[in-house]
Design an enzyme around this catalytic site. Sequence first.
Site, PDB file in Angstrom:
ATOM      1  N   ASP A   3      -1.989   5.697  -5.483  1.00  0.00           N
ATOM      2  CA  ASP A   3      -2.300   4.926  -4.276  1.00  0.00           C
ATOM      3  C   ASP A   3      -2.699   3.501  -4.630  1.00  0.00           C
ATOM      4  O   ASP A   3      -3.819   3.240  -5.065  1.00  0.00           O
ATOM      5  CB  ASP A   3      -3.424   5.621  -3.503  1.00  0.00           C
ATOM      6  CG  ASP A   3      -3.743   4.943  -2.187  1.00  0.00           C
ATOM      7  OD1 ASP A   3      -3.009   4.019  -1.806  1.00  0.00           O
ATOM      8  OD2 ASP A   3      -4.722   5.350  -1.532  1.00  0.00           O
ATOM      9  N   ASP A  50       0.817  -1.206   0.000  1.00  0.00           N
ATOM     10  CA  ASP A  50       0.000   0.000   0.000  1.00  0.00           C
ATOM     11  C   ASP A  50       0.856   1.264   0.000  1.00  0.00           C
ATOM     12  O   ASP A  50       1.508   1.582   0.995  1.00  0.00           O
ATOM     13  CB  ASP A  50      -0.899  -0.032   1.246  1.00  0.00           C
ATOM     14  CG  ASP A  50      -1.738   1.215   1.404  1.00  0.00           C
ATOM     15  OD1 ASP A  50      -1.954   1.916   0.391  1.00  0.00           O
ATOM     16  OD2 ASP A  50      -2.197   1.479   2.537  1.00  0.00           O
TER      17      ASP A  50
END
Length: 547
Positions: free
Chosen positions: A329, A142
Amino acid sequence: MGHHETHGICTILSLLLLWSTIVSAGDDGLVRIALKKRPLMEDIYNKLVPKITTENSGAGSKVDPVREAVNQVRAQAQRIFTEAAAMAQLLKRRWSHRGIGGNRRVRQGYQAVVPLKNYVNAQYFGQIGVGSPPQNFRVVFDTGSANLWVPSAECFFSLACYFHPKYVSRRSSTYKENGTPASIHYGKGAIFGFYSQDQVTIGDLVVNNQEFIEATYEPGFTFLAAKFDGILGLGFKEISVEGSVPVWYNMVAQGLVNQHVFSFWLNRNANNGDGGEIVFGGSDPKHYKGSHTYTRVTQKAYWQFEMGDFLIGGKSTGICVDGCAAIADSGTSLIAGPIGVIAQINERIGATGVANKECKQVVSGYGQEMIELLKSETPPAQVCSKIGLCAFDGTRGVSAGIKRVTEEGRTTSVDNMFDATCNACEMAVRWMQSEFVQNHTKEGMLEYVGRLCHSMPSPLGSYVDCRHIDSLQSVSFSIGGRIFELQPEQYILKVGDGFMAQCISGFTYLDIPPPVGPLWILGDVFMEAYHTVFDYDKMSVGFADSA
């Protein structure tokens, strides 16, 4: 006798002793028991558990509007993909926990290539090992967070922990105790726990003395339904909880990679066993075409950069002509952008939307006056203040900030209604601007803006007719001087098969006001189409067509 049985017997004996001290019989023959309220998790772990707040979600104590934005979008994506779990049984290919292996070290210098699995284009995860010998976990890599966490063997009271492997510190010869409490908030999910230290294996690379969070409490259903076990953050240390050094930083500091870059290739085909890969220390040329277009990181927290214009069907929306902030992201499934632009997308692609009352009131009551002001070359930022719906702060319209004083003497804001009206006016002005460029009539302009007021994105997702995907318009982003186009088959997510299939727009809304915004979050929908390189040395992000 096992540890858990011993713990249980001790607990029972303690309760019996406690009973004898707190139970008393009165003269009336009634048994009275004194009660004391204590937080459940504090009682279980004998220590105060941090609350879920944005203040302790990062290294500092200041509320981070970008962190809030990321959390908001992830919560929306979670709601949209809730039904995806029910569709999992339709996937023909089943994965085993060990089947995510196959990591390797590439000959040209040091690299770790971690294969990823793709779950309905909503979750991409790969395998790592924690401890010695390695205890395997499936994690999301992430770029929107900076900490590593996995479920702990001390997680007893969270249902999610019983459906995922748990880290057992006593089984690792390289474990080092830390114990610092920590908590992280991810959209609608959260974890509580404490820090420990151990080695982390990623591919053939071993990161020594890595701090990570043992999650002892995972409330709710967010991680219960997840196909991954934990999260490995690849953001900057500036957003790390308690300032812990991220895995990537240690990988660089310990000389494990010869190029200080990592890259993502995400494979959109959820039925394909090869869901993608992340390469630490380089990139794999067979997964991209041509060269990467790089743009510099503007804020060392998230992988944030400047984005230019946003186009629908090759035509400018006008929203980012003067620049917008954007974040690459990998932990967010969708693309998020300003609500006004998402409404334009919905209208152009025929997606379901919801009507906005304030927007309709502004357009019906002030639409013609707004158009006349724009025609008279009134600066767009001053239009809404001219008609009394906003106050002008020198750069843009803001709520007039009406206050009232309650009977108790407290000053209370009643801005909400005025904020909504001011925001609706500002949004309508931007829509009208884009129509001026195309020389539409006043009537046509008002009709178009009225349609947009009925196309506002829903928190539950915007759906399109699966039969018409091929006829939808493209959407494009201007980044680093290049136009990155997404075709409808790239930004529409299909859930289910056959007549049961539902087609969801890959866009959701996010409104961050200046000076931080407007802000875009380019999640997996964008990264599936464009191979992405994160260059730590040059502080830049690069995109190239995926192959």
